[in-house]
Structures are given as C-alpha cells and as structure tokens.
Write a protein that holds these residues in place. Structure first.
Motif, PDB file in Angstrom:
ATOM      1  N   ALA A 126      74.023  48.994  59.303  1.00  0.00           N
ATOM      2  CA  ALA A 126      73.153  49.286  60.435  1.00  0.00           C
ATOM      3  C   ALA A 126      72.081  50.300  60.042  1.00  0.00           C
ATOM      4  CB  ALA A 126      73.970  49.809  61.612  1.00  0.00           C
ATOM      5  N   GLN A 127      72.483  51.330  59.288  1.00  0.00           N
ATOM      6  CA  GLN A 127      71.518  52.341  58.851  1.00  0.00           C
ATOM      7  C   GLN A 127      70.463  51.722  57.945  1.00  0.00           C
ATOM      8  OE1 GLN A 127      70.740  55.167  59.738  1.00  0.00           O
ATOM      9  NE2 GLN A 127      70.111  56.537  58.085  1.00  0.00           N
ATOM     10  N   ILE A 128      70.885  50.880  57.037  1.00  0.00           N
ATOM     11  CA  ILE A 128      69.936  50.211  56.138  1.00  0.00           C
ATOM     12  C   ILE A 128      68.947  49.378  56.934  1.00  0.00           C
ATOM     13  CG2 ILE A 128      69.727  48.468  54.322  1.00  0.00           C
ATOM     14  CD1 ILE A 128      72.443  49.433  53.257  1.00  0.00           C
ATOM     15  N   GLN A 129      69.453  48.682  57.952  1.00  0.00           N
ATOM     16  CA  GLN A 129      68.573  47.869  58.797  1.00  0.00           C
ATOM     17  C   GLN A 129      67.582  48.730  59.569  1.00  0.00           C
ATOM     18  OE1 GLN A 129      70.328  44.926  61.656  1.00  0.00           O
ATOM     19  NE2 GLN A 129      69.054  46.032  63.130  1.00  0.00           N
ATOM     20  N   PHE A 130      68.072  49.849  60.152  1.00  0.00           N
ATOM     21  CA  PHE A 130      67.187  50.726  60.914  1.00  0.00           C
ATOM     22  C   PHE A 130      66.079  51.290  60.029  1.00  0.00           C
ATOM     23  CE2 PHE A 130      70.963  51.752  63.881  1.00  0.00           C
ATOM     24  CZ  PHE A 130      70.698  50.612  64.623  1.00  0.00           C
ATOM     25  N   VAL A 131      66.445  51.683  58.795  1.00  0.00           N
ATOM     26  CA  VAL A 131      65.458  52.243  57.869  1.00  0.00           C
ATOM     27  C   VAL A 131      64.389  51.210  57.534  1.00  0.00           C
ATOM     28  CG1 VAL A 131      65.115  53.051  55.502  1.00  0.00           C
ATOM     29  CG2 VAL A 131      66.963  54.013  56.880  1.00  0.00           C
ATOM     30  N   LYS A 132      64.811  49.998  57.274  1.00  0.00           N
ATOM     31  CA  LYS A 132      63.860  48.939  56.943  1.00  0.00           C
ATOM     32  C   LYS A 132      62.934  48.639  58.118  1.00  0.00           C
ATOM     33  CE  LYS A 132      66.581  46.628  53.339  1.00  0.00           C
ATOM     34  NZ  LYS A 132      67.265  45.367  52.931  1.00  0.00           N
ATOM     35  N   GLN A 133      63.506  48.646  59.325  1.00  0.00           N
ATOM     36  CA  GLN A 133      62.677  48.402  60.508  1.00  0.00           C
ATOM     37  C   GLN A 133      61.628  49.502  60.676  1.00  0.00           C
ATOM     38  OE1 GLN A 133      65.603  48.127  63.643  1.00  0.00           O
ATOM     39  NE2 GLN A 133      65.888  45.925  63.374  1.00  0.00           N
ATOM     40  N   ARG A 134      62.053  50.750  60.495  1.00  0.00           N
ATOM     41  CA  ARG A 134      61.125  51.861  60.624  1.00  0.00           C
ATOM     42  C   ARG A 134      60.062  51.813  59.532  1.00  0.00           C
ATOM     43  NH1 ARG A 134      66.248  55.852  61.513  1.00  0.00           N
ATOM     44  NH2 ARG A 134      66.513  55.560  63.772  1.00  0.00           N
ATOM     45  N   GLN A 135      60.452  51.437  58.329  1.00  0.00           N
ATOM     46  CA  GLN A 135      59.477  51.324  57.242  1.00  0.00           C
ATOM     47  C   GLN A 135      58.396  50.310  57.587  1.00  0.00           C
ATOM     48  OE1 GLN A 135      62.124  50.402  53.975  1.00  0.00           O
ATOM     49  NE2 GLN A 135      61.988  52.488  53.153  1.00  0.00           N
ATOM     50  N   GLN A 136      58.806  49.174  58.138  1.00  0.00           N
ATOM     51  CA  GLN A 136      57.835  48.140  58.507  1.00  0.00           C
ATOM     52  C   GLN A 136      56.907  48.620  59.617  1.00  0.00           C
ATOM     53  OE1 GLN A 136      60.308  44.779  59.494  1.00  0.00           O
ATOM     54  NE2 GLN A 136      60.900  44.391  57.366  1.00  0.00           N
ATOM     55  N   GLN A 137      57.470  49.321  60.592  1.00  0.00           N
ATOM     56  CA  GLN A 137      56.666  49.827  61.711  1.00  0.00           C
ATOM     57  C   GLN A 137      55.646  50.862  61.232  1.00  0.00           C
ATOM     58  OE1 GLN A 137      59.790  51.260  64.239  1.00  0.00           O
ATOM     59  NE2 GLN A 137      60.288  49.239  65.069  1.00  0.00           N
ATOM     60  N   ILE A 138      56.100  51.788  60.379  1.00  0.00           N
ATOM     61  CA  ILE A 138      55.207  52.836  59.886  1.00  0.00           C
ATOM     62  C   ILE A 138      54.147  52.255  58.961  1.00  0.00           C
ATOM     63  CG2 ILE A 138      55.097  54.904  58.427  1.00  0.00           C
ATOM     64  CD1 ILE A 138      57.843  55.660  59.541  1.00  0.00           C
TER      65      ILE A 138
END
Length: 224
Positions: A126-138
């Motif tokens: 879940a943490q890996i997914q959240f980080v990837k999502q935030r990276q894409q958004q930023i």
C-alpha cells in the motif's frame, strides 16, 4: 490534637501534605511557569501563531493546506508534505488497488485533531502504491521528472502535520509558483532561501523550509 488516635493524626498530616503539594504543584508552579513563558517566550507559548494583515492564518508549527474549495492544490502556493490525518483510517482493495477507507473532504489534510501516522513500512504494498501515486501527481503538477522528486514530497511525516519541507522539495515547486504569480524563478528562489532554516544548534536535523511563512511572504511581496 495529641488526644486524637494515632491513625487520625496520620490522616490529618497526610491531608495537610496533600493540600500543600496541591497549592505548590497545582497552582504556584503552573502560574510561575506560565508567567515566565509569557514574558520570555510569548510567541512560542501561545502557539507560534502567524498573522497576515492583522488576521491569524495558522501556526508555524503545523502544516497547512493551500487548496481550493474542491481540495485541489493551488499552483501559486508551495505545497506541504502529504498528511495522513484521517479519521479512523483503514485500507481496502478496490479493483486491485489500495484505497483509504472513509476519506473525504472533512477528514483528511492538515487537521491537528486527527494527527496520525500510517505505520506502513517502506516495503508495504500500500505504501509503495501511495508513493507512486503521489509521484505521478507531483510530476504532472510541477512538471518535473519523477527522479527529481525528493522523499519528503511523497511520504507523510510521523505526525502528518509537519510544517516544513526540504529545500529539494521547495526547489521542484519554484517554477510552478513563479509562473502562477507571473514573476521570475529567481525572485521565488530568493524568498525560499530567506525562509530556509539551518540545523538546530548547527548539528541537529537538516535544513528545512517553513511552508506557511514562505507562502505568507509570497502573498505580501508578490500578491496574485
């Protein structure tokens, strides 16, 4: 008094001691500490509040969101670290992806009433997914490659209420803020440098940028 039974005399002595300590520790000591704090550390003792045009806009010790009515980040402001201040959060999988249960406009963000941490390890799916999502958004919001996004931009602090970001996090936001305010990147960088604090006592921690103070300075010097 001496004619009273021993057990009663002991209880009376204990009661007198209780009253003395109540007055000393419950009244005198708090009043003295409060008085010293108000005189010597007035701003800190009252929450390190930040004002703008005579109105309190927040505390320099707590993160603050800079978003529109729909919760979308405003491009003219530097954005804080992600927060995990969520009411009674839990995880569930929807179509193979992790989502946070109960999220909504009233129970996320820099809400000091719900300070918390996710307790998710670096290898947690879940943490890996959240980080990837935030990276894409930023990457889309700041128009920067994922490789330039620092860790503090995609991970929440332990409290979820960290008021500071790293200089590297501020650096990737400079061009976006400058474009939104129609000023040069150099002008924004000068303010970032001004509001970058060094290590405590010269050795503790890392240099940080206070987001609220920086955004207030932007509004004062380069209003939108």
């Amino acid at each position: 008094m001496n004619r009273l039974p021993s057990i009663i005399r002991q209880h009376l002595a204990g009661l007198r001691l209780l009253l003395v300590f109540t007055v000393v520790c419950g009244i005198i000591y708090p009043v003295v500490v409060w008085g010293i704090a108000q005189v010597a550390f007035n701003k800190q003792a009252n929450g390190s509040l930040v004002s703008y045009h005579g109105r309190t806009v927040g505390s320099s010790l707590l993160c603050q969101e800079f978003v529109n009515a729909k919760g979308n980040p405003l491009p003219q402001y530097f954005q804080p670290r992600p927060s995990f201040a969520i009411v009674g959060w839990g995880l569930e999988q929807v179509k193979g992806k992790y989502v946070v249960e109960g999220t909504g406009p009233d129970n996320y963000g820099c809400n000091a009433l719900y300070s918390s941490a996710s307790n998710l390890g670096n290898n947690n799916p879940a943490q890996i997914q959240f980080v990837k999502q935030r990276q894409q958004q930023i990457a889309a919001f700041d128009h920067v490659p994922v490789s330039k996004i620092p860790p503090d931009a995609v991970t929440a602090s332990a409290s979820g209420l960290d008021p500071d970001i790293s200089p590297a996090n501020a650096a990737i936001q400079v061009d976006r803020v400058a474009a939104a305010r129609h000023i040069s990147a150099a002008q924004v960088e000068a303010l970032v440098k001004q509001y970058t604090g060094g290590r405590d006592l010269g050795i503790l921690g890392e240099p940080v940028v206070n987001v609220l103070l920086l955004n207030r300075a932007l509004d004062e010097k380069y209003p939108v």
